[in-house]
Enzyme design. Structure first.
Site, PDB file in Angstrom:
ATOM      1  N   ASP A 177       0.906  -1.137   0.000  1.00 54.49           N
ATOM      2  CA  ASP A 177       0.000   0.000   0.000  1.00 54.49           C
ATOM      3  C   ASP A 177       0.954   1.197   0.000  1.00 54.49           C
ATOM      4  O   ASP A 177       1.568   1.502   1.026  1.00 54.49           O
ATOM      5  CB  ASP A 177      -0.878   0.029   1.256  1.00 54.49           C
ATOM      6  CG  ASP A 177      -1.840   1.207   1.230  1.00 54.49           C
ATOM      7  OD1 ASP A 177      -1.466   2.259   0.656  1.00 54.49           O
ATOM      8  OD2 ASP A 177      -2.952   1.106   1.770  1.00 54.49           O
ATOM      9  N   HIS A 178       1.116   1.841  -1.160  1.00 57.59           N
ATOM     10  CA  HIS A 178       2.207   2.803  -1.268  1.00 57.59           C
ATOM     11  C   HIS A 178       2.045   3.977  -0.300  1.00 57.59           C
ATOM     12  O   HIS A 178       2.999   4.674   0.009  1.00 57.59           O
ATOM     13  CB  HIS A 178       2.401   3.287  -2.708  1.00 57.59           C
ATOM     14  CG  HIS A 178       1.346   4.227  -3.177  1.00 57.59           C
ATOM     15  ND1 HIS A 178       0.185   3.806  -3.757  1.00 57.59           N
ATOM     16  CD2 HIS A 178       1.271   5.569  -3.123  1.00 57.59           C
ATOM     17  CE1 HIS A 178      -0.555   4.852  -4.037  1.00 57.59           C
ATOM     18  NE2 HIS A 178       0.077   5.937  -3.676  1.00 57.59           N
ATOM     19  N   HIS A 240      -6.034   2.910   1.618  1.00 60.79           N
ATOM     20  CA  HIS A 240      -5.229   4.045   2.085  1.00 60.79           C
ATOM     21  C   HIS A 240      -5.829   4.727   3.320  1.00 60.79           C
ATOM     22  O   HIS A 240      -5.139   4.967   4.307  1.00 60.79           O
ATOM     23  CB  HIS A 240      -5.074   5.100   0.979  1.00 60.79           C
ATOM     24  CG  HIS A 240      -4.500   4.559  -0.293  1.00 60.79           C
ATOM     25  ND1 HIS A 240      -3.508   3.612  -0.317  1.00 60.79           N
ATOM     26  CD2 HIS A 240      -4.771   4.832  -1.586  1.00 60.79           C
ATOM     27  CE1 HIS A 240      -3.200   3.339  -1.569  1.00 60.79           C
ATOM     28  NE2 HIS A 240      -3.952   4.059  -2.361  1.00 60.79           N
TER      29      HIS A 240
END
Ligand code: NAP
Length: 484
Positions: A177-178, A240
């Protein structure tokens, strides 16, 4: 203060989908920047793999173009570019067939870290995992990196977890999950657990509510077909925003270690109450300010996919019972801004009388742009007769405070890929975490489907649908502004 570069041991990194959009825009430029930072030893090998027939020279030329476009500043250094390109190899591979696999296996070094980045459609994750093992490439030092979306719902996430678990241990699987790789998101933990100041107040006794906003000005261009099947709930909220919620709400882990941190995040997700239908607002942008509406962009005049979602969540545990968390995210909004606002309660009693005015403290943690922290504190309004109160910001921009040499933080992908090489899973989602997030999300989406819910329209360039303001107004609260 200059940031330290911690060197890593030699490694081989195979990028399945090495010719694709994500590899060209993010993964390869991130690797190049780490190369320029001097983080690698000389014998690192990066192997691009996809179906297209290319040789090493052709792949290097494709990567060279990608660097010019996506890492232009570093790409001006021709020696660095040549050095990086010389470490690249390419093997044509069919994920679902036998082609290319023997050759790929023959390229990899022995007894060193092997990372396989699955930058391909999720349906290929299983075939890739199976072949890595079948062709003898799975060793104790093998790690696989999988991109979002991790599943479309709980069932598909479970099945994906089971497929990967058939070939790899959980400690070899890195789910990206960047957002977790962003410097400022990690700073959330530093701010909370590195300071004595905040933690004693970090609970429902002192915090009225918390707002988490991830506003984007971009639309869905280039991802139309994926996005129209996903929507903001699956694309942003389930991963996010949920991760931000976890970091803001979790108990202090005993140490900064992968399982200690992920255990605490998981407890937060499991303590989330189901969201009531009247505590959630969906929106879809419509044409305004010369920009086309969502339905035109995705070419689906009947689409009921949301490009905006706002909701009120509750965490049923000792720390947070009674403190709502308001989360919102949307596309084509007035500004690009990711911020967490911790809204403290009013002081219990005003010694200055009600006419003096009351201002609750607000701690704003800006994740982007202009990363930093603002704390609103109450002071006396200067020059007035009597005692009138006004709130002023104690404002700290991290870039200013840390000095010019630290103004450019590593991109999220740089940090995360190097963590894979180092074998540090702290900033990657564990399988049970992803499943718990889907278990909370699925009933919300199922509710929309069963009620035939249609998202509320909002103008491009606005702050979102009016109903999102009402969601707050009904509770006697209001959103903090989106503009940074
Ligand atoms: P893309 O541009 O379509 O690239 C897909 C890559 O996979 C290409 O290199 C393609 O090359 C290769 N490929 C396709 N079928 C293959 C097969 N059967 N065997 C071997 N290679 C195959 O997709 P992308 O945008 O890079 O996205 C890749 C993954 O990252 C997806 O899961 C996506 O959801 C995720 N993701 C992307 C972004 C983004 O910004 N792009 C952001 C977050 C997550 P050939 O056709 O030559 O085989």
């Amino acid at each position: 203060m200059v940031s330290r570069v911690i060197p890593v041991d030699p490694f081989d990194l195979v990028i399945f989908g090495g010719t694709g959009d994500l590899a060209r825009r993010k993964i390869l430029p991130a690797l190049f920047r780490r190369f320029c930072a001097g983080q690698w030893p000389s014998d690192v090998q990066i192997v691009g793999a996809a179906r297209r027939t290319l040789d090493d020279t052709g792949f290097r030329s494709l990567v060279s173009d990608a660097l010019k476009e996506h890492a232009p500043k570093h790409a001006r250094d021709r020696v660095a570019v040549e050095g990086f390109l010389s470490r690249l190899r390419y093997v044509p591979v069919e994920a679902e067939g036998p082609q290319g696999w023997e050759e790929l296996a023959g390229l990899l070094g022995q007894n060193r870290v092997r990372a396989f980045y699955f930058s391909v459609a999720p349906r290929l994750f299983g075939p890739l995992a199976e072949r890595i093992e079948a062709f003898g490439m799975a060793t104790e030092k093998t790690r696989i990196v999988v991109e979002k979306p991790f599943g479309h719902d709980l069932d598909s996430a479970r099945s994906l977890n089971a497929t990967l678990a058939a070939h790899f241990d959980e400690n070899q699987i890195y789910r990206i999950d960047h957002y977790l790789g962003k410097e400022t998101v990690q700073n959330l933990m530093a701010v909370r657990f590195g300071n004595m100041l905040f933690e004693p107040l970090w609970n429902s006794q002192y915090v009225d509510h918390i707002q988490i906003t991830v506003a984007e000005t971009v639309g869905v261009d280039g991802r139309e077909s994926y996005y129209d099947r996903a929507g903001a709930m699956r694309d942003m909220m389930q991963n996010h925003l949920m991760q931000l919620l976890c970091l803001i709400a979790m108990e202090p882990p005993a140490k900064f270690d992968p399982d200690a941190v992920r255990d605490e995040k998981l407890k937060v997700i499991r303590a989330l109450d189901p969201v009531l239908p009247h505590h959630i607002v969906r929106g879809q942008f419509v044409a305004a300010e010369g920009l086309p509406g969502y339905r035109e962009v995705v070419g689906n005049p009947r689409s009921t996919t949301e490009s905006y979602v706002a909701l009120r969540a509750h965490i049923s545990n000792w720390r947070w019972a009674g403190t709502p968390f308001y989360l919102r995210t949307g596309k084509r909004l007035v500004a690009r801004s990711s911020v967490i606002n911790v809204m403290f309660k009013d002081a219990p009693h005003s010694i200055f009388g009600e006419d003096a005015g009351r201002h609750a403290n607000v701690l704003s943690i800006r994740l982007q742009p202009n990363e930093g922290i603002t704390l609103k504190v109450t002071i006396k309004e200067p020059g007035q007769g009597g005692m009138r109160l006004v709130d002023v910001p104690l404002d700290m921009s991290f870039a200013e405070a840390l000095g010019p040499e630290n103004q450019v933080s590593p991109d999220a992908y740089e940090r995360l890929i190097m963590d894979v090489v180092r074998g540090n899973q702290t900033l990657f989602m564990r399988g049970d975490e992803v499943e718990a997030a889907w278990a909370w999300t699925d009933p919300i989406i199922a509710g929309w489907q069963s009620r035939g819910d249609v998202p509320k329209p909002y103008d491009c360039g606005s702050t979102g649908p009016g109903d999102a303001e009402l969601l707050m107004k009904r509770d006697g609260r209001r959103w903090q502004g989106i503009k940074p």
